[in-house]
Design an enzyme around this catalytic site. Structure first.
Site, mmCIF file in Angstrom:
data_model
loop_
_atom_site.group_PDB
_atom_site.id
_atom_site.type_symbol
_atom_site.label_atom_id
_atom_site.label_comp_id
_atom_site.label_asym_id
_atom_site.label_seq_id
_atom_site.Cartn_x
_atom_site.Cartn_y
_atom_site.Cartn_z
ATOM 1 N N HIS A 286 -30.865 75.040 70.456
ATOM 2 C CA HIS A 286 -30.451 73.771 69.732
ATOM 3 C C HIS A 286 -30.138 74.052 68.166
ATOM 4 O O HIS A 286 -29.313 73.450 67.552
ATOM 5 C CB HIS A 286 -31.651 72.521 69.622
ATOM 6 C CG HIS A 286 -31.214 71.272 69.284
ATOM 7 N ND1 HIS A 286 -29.882 70.752 69.790
ATOM 8 C CD2 HIS A 286 -31.732 70.179 68.723
ATOM 9 C CE1 HIS A 286 -29.970 69.500 69.561
ATOM 10 N NE2 HIS A 286 -30.806 69.146 68.722
ATOM 11 N N CYS A 292 -22.239 71.618 64.980
ATOM 12 C CA CYS A 292 -21.697 69.982 64.968
ATOM 13 C C CYS A 292 -21.546 69.836 63.329
ATOM 14 O O CYS A 292 -20.779 69.247 62.812
ATOM 15 C CB CYS A 292 -22.841 69.142 65.436
ATOM 16 S SG CYS A 292 -24.287 69.011 64.516
HETATM 17 FE FE1 SF4 Z 1 -27.948 67.344 67.317
HETATM 18 FE FE2 SF4 Z 1 -25.824 67.686 66.135
HETATM 19 FE FE3 SF4 Z 1 -25.602 67.649 68.649
HETATM 20 FE FE4 SF4 Z 1 -26.194 65.390 67.247
HETATM 21 S S1 SF4 Z 1 -24.312 66.424 67.329
HETATM 22 S S2 SF4 Z 1 -27.187 66.016 69.111
HETATM 23 S S3 SF4 Z 1 -27.300 66.541 65.654
HETATM 24 S S4 SF4 Z 1 -26.770 69.200 67.673
HETATM 25 FE FE FE Z 2 -31.217 67.075 67.242
#
Ligand code: SF4
Ligand code: FE
Length: 475
Positions: A286, A292
């Site tokens: 993760h 992201c």
């Molecule tokens: Fe997690 Fe980023 Fe994916 Fe949202 S976009 S679920 S913050 S990894």
């Molecule tokens: Fe998250």
């Protein structure tokens, strides 16, 4: 694979028990508070084509959405980072589907390891579930963070035994679970909930060492919607005061009120000695996913450069320097996410796992960089980022022309464009979008201290000391 519309229709068929502003709400797919977040997940269906967003299932050989894929190579991990950046810059928000992908990959590693050590049959069960997720192209909410109660105490030591999700009953058909998972990203947009433990466990905590998957509308699962800054702007009619016009994120407090889980959906039950492996693997996968935030950074940098142009300051040397610095910091996040992917290696199950040290370095940068970018964006945007009048004032027959006249920067850009861009920056750094750009960068996938602990554990100081000793002649 499902189309965007098929995904939206599939959500309409779910019967979730949702609470928002103290009331039970139905029809949440069309609820203005929830819709932007649903749009963001829907974008993961809309963009599902090509090697970045899709993959070949190792189970069926069929083309699947990468968010349901089990990584078969370092290239798969690299494409995962690329996908997350792409989605972050397309939506400018959290698109909510990564944690489910990360939980699937974690379970594909850990169920295999438990079976090898214990002679259990979890991996087979997990693969059946995975096949279903891939064939139906589902969104999974990975539910890890427990309420935790008194942070000094272990699960079994808490005054209230429900502070960590646990087994409270079992029979020949399955188990009954009670507890809650907090900060559940995109819970209302998910078809399935995958529950995993939130910390390492000891023998006395074994009722808390559980993992399972259930449909999101299972009886006894309650969703309590979490508020975000300025969220009621979504209820003011469609104005650009929301900042990001199309997309958003959401989190829920999810309660498991004595929920039945059939054995075929249980992937860990009391194998407490595997809880730490599961947590560490999930955390590393993760932490890679936080590429992201480099995608969201793209949007903030784009907005900052544009507002500098609208303000007439884009050519000033200090502004150019700051834009370079924003890019430098933002690319650092992406570099680290890519690096842990390129250095990925197979686990005994065959699933590729990221370089955990580098994944932790990546996420530790993410806990700092967006805050630094937000500061520079505020400096360049100017005070108007928090004082600009509403869209409704711009439309008002008496004062609209004054708003238009005095909110203007350079003559060739209409005031409205400048106001929209200011609202986008406000939203990303202080409004609804900030929930996932700032505090989620701090705490999502674990708080900075969790990354420091993992770095301390994985960095090997011995060879570094040896190199230093050798170079100054100490035997
Ligand atoms: Fe997690 Fe980023 Fe994916 Fe949202 S976009 S679920 S913050 S990894
Ligand atoms: Fe998250």
């Amino acid at each position: 694979m499902k189309t965007k519309q098929q995904y939206i229709d599939s959500l309409r068929r779910l019967d979730l028990e949702v609470y928002l502003f103290g009331e039970r709400v139905t029809g949440i797919v069309d609820h203005p508070m929830v819709m932007p977040s649903m749009n963001a997940v829907a974008a993961t269906y809309e963009l599902a084509q090509g090697d970045v967003m899709t993959a070949t299932s190792h189970l069926t050989g069929r083309r699947i959405n990468r968010f349901t894929h089990i990584h078969q190579s370092a290239d798969d991990l690299v494409n995962k980072s690329r996908m997350e950046r792409l989605m972050g810059s397309y939506t400018g928000t959290c698109f909510q589907r990564c944690a489910g992908m990360d939980a699937l990959n974690t379970l594909s590693v850990v169920t295999y390891d438990i079976d090898r050590a214990r002679g259990t049959r979890y991996h087979e069960r997990f693969l059946d579930f995975l096949r279903y997720v891939q064939d139906e192209d589902l969104v999974c909410d990975a539910a890890m963070t427990d309420a935790k109660g008194d942070r000094r105490l272990r699960p079994a030591q808490q005054t209230d035994p429900d502070m960590y999700t646990r087994v409270v009953g079992q029979d020949a058909d399955g188990i009954v679970v009670r507890g809650a998972k907090l900060h559940q990203t995109g819970a209302l947009n998910s078809h399935e909930i995958i529950v995993v433990p939130t910390r390492a466990m000891r023998e006395e905590d074994k009722d808390y060492a559980i993992s399972f998957a259930i449909p999101s509308d299972t009886k006894g699962v309650l969703y309590i919607y979490g508020r975000q800054p300025s969220d009621t702007r979504k209820l003011e009619g469609h104005t650009y005061d929301v900042g990001n016009l199309f997309y958003g994120g959401h989190e829920c407090l999810v309660v498991f009120d004595d929920v039945f889980v059939p054995w075929e959906r249980v992937f860990m039950c009391r194998e407490y000695e595997f809880a730490s492996e599961l947590v560490e693997k999930f955390a590393s996968y993760h932490r890679q996913s936080y590429a992201c935030k480099s995608g969201m950074g793209d949007v903030l940098i784009g907005a900052t450069q544009t507002i500098a142009e609208y303000n007439g300051i884009a050519d000033m040397p200090h502004v150019r320097d700051k834009i370079v610095e924003m890019n430098h910091l933002n690319e650092t996040i992406y570099c680290c996410s890519l690096a842990c992917a390129y250095e990925g290696a197979p686990e005994p199950s065959g699933t590729y796992y990221v370089n955990s040290l580098m994944a932790n370095i990546a996420k530790l940068h993410v806990t700092r960089v967006p805050y630094e970018l937000a500061r520079m964006a505020h400096e360049i945007a100017g005070g108007a980022v928090v004082t600009v009048p509403s869209e409704k004032d711009l439309r008002n027959p008496r004062v609209g022309r004054y708003v238009e006249k005095y909110m203007k920067g350079v003559a060739e850009v209409p005031a409205e464009a400048r106001m929209r861009m200011l609202r986008l920056i406000e939203g990303l750094t202080m409004g609804m979008g900030a929930a996932c750009y700032l505090p989620e960068s701090m705490h999502g996938a674990g708080s900075p201290q969790a990354q420091r602990i993992m770095i301390a554990r994985q960095v090997n100081l011995g060879p570094k000391q040896k190199a230093a000793r050798r170079l100054c002649g100490i035997e």
